[in-house]
Motif scaffolding. Structure first.
Motif, PDB file in Angstrom:
ATOM      1  N   ILE A  94       0.857  -1.190   0.000  1.00 33.01           N
ATOM      2  CA  ILE A  94       0.000   0.000   0.000  1.00 33.01           C
ATOM      3  C   ILE A  94       0.889   1.234   0.000  1.00 33.01           C
ATOM      4  N   LEU A 146       0.224   5.022   0.411  1.00 28.91           N
ATOM      5  CA  LEU A 146      -0.844   5.960   0.744  1.00 28.91           C
ATOM      6  C   LEU A 146      -0.687   7.303   0.041  1.00 28.91           C
ATOM      7  N   LEU A 178      -2.433   5.218  -3.876  1.00 29.34           N
ATOM      8  CA  LEU A 178      -3.466   6.217  -3.645  1.00 29.34           C
ATOM      9  C   LEU A 178      -2.993   7.600  -4.056  1.00 29.34           C
ATOM     10  N   VAL A 200      -7.504   5.180  -6.612  1.00 27.84           N
ATOM     11  CA  VAL A 200      -6.668   4.008  -6.324  1.00 27.84           C
ATOM     12  C   VAL A 200      -6.341   3.293  -7.627  1.00 27.84           C
ATOM     13  N   TYR A 229      -4.037  -0.222  -9.025  1.00 25.24           N
ATOM     14  CA  TYR A 229      -3.540  -1.510  -8.533  1.00 25.24           C
ATOM     15  C   TYR A 229      -2.533  -2.082  -9.532  1.00 25.24           C
ATOM     16  N   THR A 243      -7.833  -3.561  -1.743  1.00 23.63           N
ATOM     17  CA  THR A 243      -8.827  -2.578  -1.314  1.00 23.63           C
ATOM     18  C   THR A 243      -9.142  -2.748   0.163  1.00 23.63           C
ATOM     19  N   THR A 300      -6.075  -1.658   2.173  1.00 24.05           N
ATOM     20  CA  THR A 300      -5.921  -0.205   2.138  1.00 24.05           C
ATOM     21  C   THR A 300      -6.933   0.475   3.053  1.00 24.05           C
TER      22      THR A 300
END
Length: 291
Positions: A27, A29, A54, A70, A72, A86, A89
């Motif tokens: 992840i 952020l 993100l 977002v 991926y 998801t 996160t």
């Protein structure tokens, strides 16, 4: 911007409360300023089936501070949607900004996520899928998939017919007649990957029906450079839509999917169908992985 060692990557396991279980996800952020090449390089370095990135949401999208764009990435390519990343996160965000409603702008549409804290204090996230869909699979594609998996047509459960299911990504659904058939997974990685790339299938979802509400699943993911995904939220949502489309569950249903047991990374995915809402909800816990 190119990938750099300064990018902060969190690591969480989704659909588990045990760091040794579930499906690990990376992840980032704050991916503002990272281009596609940088994100792919980071995902490749992380090495998990997916890493989520993100950035700021589109103007006017969602509640400020609780809405995000977002993207991926697997180690090999960008993925249209990833359920376990998801969930991971959303839990990571809730640990930082508190539980409640989140909303993600993804390449396949808007994905709302609600994070709650259960009686034991564990954070759990529930994503609401985009509109699901189910389509037939051709005889030729089915024969090629079975050959790549080293399965015979007689290995299939006739109650759960082969279909292509979608809830943000496309998955070939194949049901094993026995638990032992599901457990014995030795497939031709390159052959299956070639078929999946040609048909735009993200995973193959292999399932075994323990009961009308409980299923055991496995997800080969060669197009992502991964032999098998330990817990797959996107295909869980697609499978919920598949069961409803075929009339195998009622308009309201709660299902439990067990995945990762055969990999030694057990995870539990909750799937909910609601009357009057065609979308599918997928619920799971997530936990930070130790450094």
């Amino acid at each position: 911007m190119t990938a750099s060692t300064g990018t902060d990557v969190l690591r969480y396991a989704a659909f588990t409360t045990d760091p040794a279980g579930g499906n690990p996800a990376g992840i980032v952020l704050d991916a503002q300023g990272l281009d596609k090449a940088a994100m792919l390089a980071i995902a490749d370095k992380v090495g998990y089936s997916e890493t989520a990135f993100l950035t700021a949401p589109p103007p006017g999208f969602g509640t400020p501070g609780r809405a995000f764009t977002v993207r991926y990435f697997s180690p090999k390519a960008e993925v249209s949607f990833c359920g376990h990343a998801t969930i991971a996160t959303a839990v990571a965000l809730a640990e930082r900004i508190g539980p409640g409603e989140l909303v993600f702008a993804t390449s396949v549409g808007t994905v709302p996520v609600e994070v709650t804290r259960d009686e034991g204090g564990q954070l759990r996230a529930t994503l609401t899928s985009v509109e699901p869909a189910v389509a037939p699979v051709t005889d030729g594609d089915l024969a090629e998939a079975l050959a790549a998996l080293n399965w015979a047509a007689t290995d299939l459960d006739p109650v759960l017919p082969p279909r292509i299911a979608y809830a943000g990504a496309h998955h070939l659904v194949l049901a094993a007649k026995t638990r032992s058939r599901l457990a014995d997974l030795h497939y031709d990685f390159d052959r299956l990957a070639a078929l999946m790339r040609a048909r735009d299938w993200t995973t193959v979802q292999l399932v075994w029906r323990e009961s009308a509400q409980v299923y055991h699943v496995r997800n080969p993911f060669p197009v992502g450079g991964i032999v098998e995904d330990p817990a797959t939220g996107a295909s869980a949502a697609a499978f919920g839509g598949y069961l409803r489309e075929l009339g195998l569950v009622g308009s309201t249903a709660e299902l439990t999917l067990h995945q990762g047991d055969d990999l030694g990374r057990p995870g539990v995915l909750g799937v909910e169908l609601r009357a009057g809402d065609s979308r599918v909800r997928v619920t799971g816990a997530a936990v930070a992985l130790p450094d």
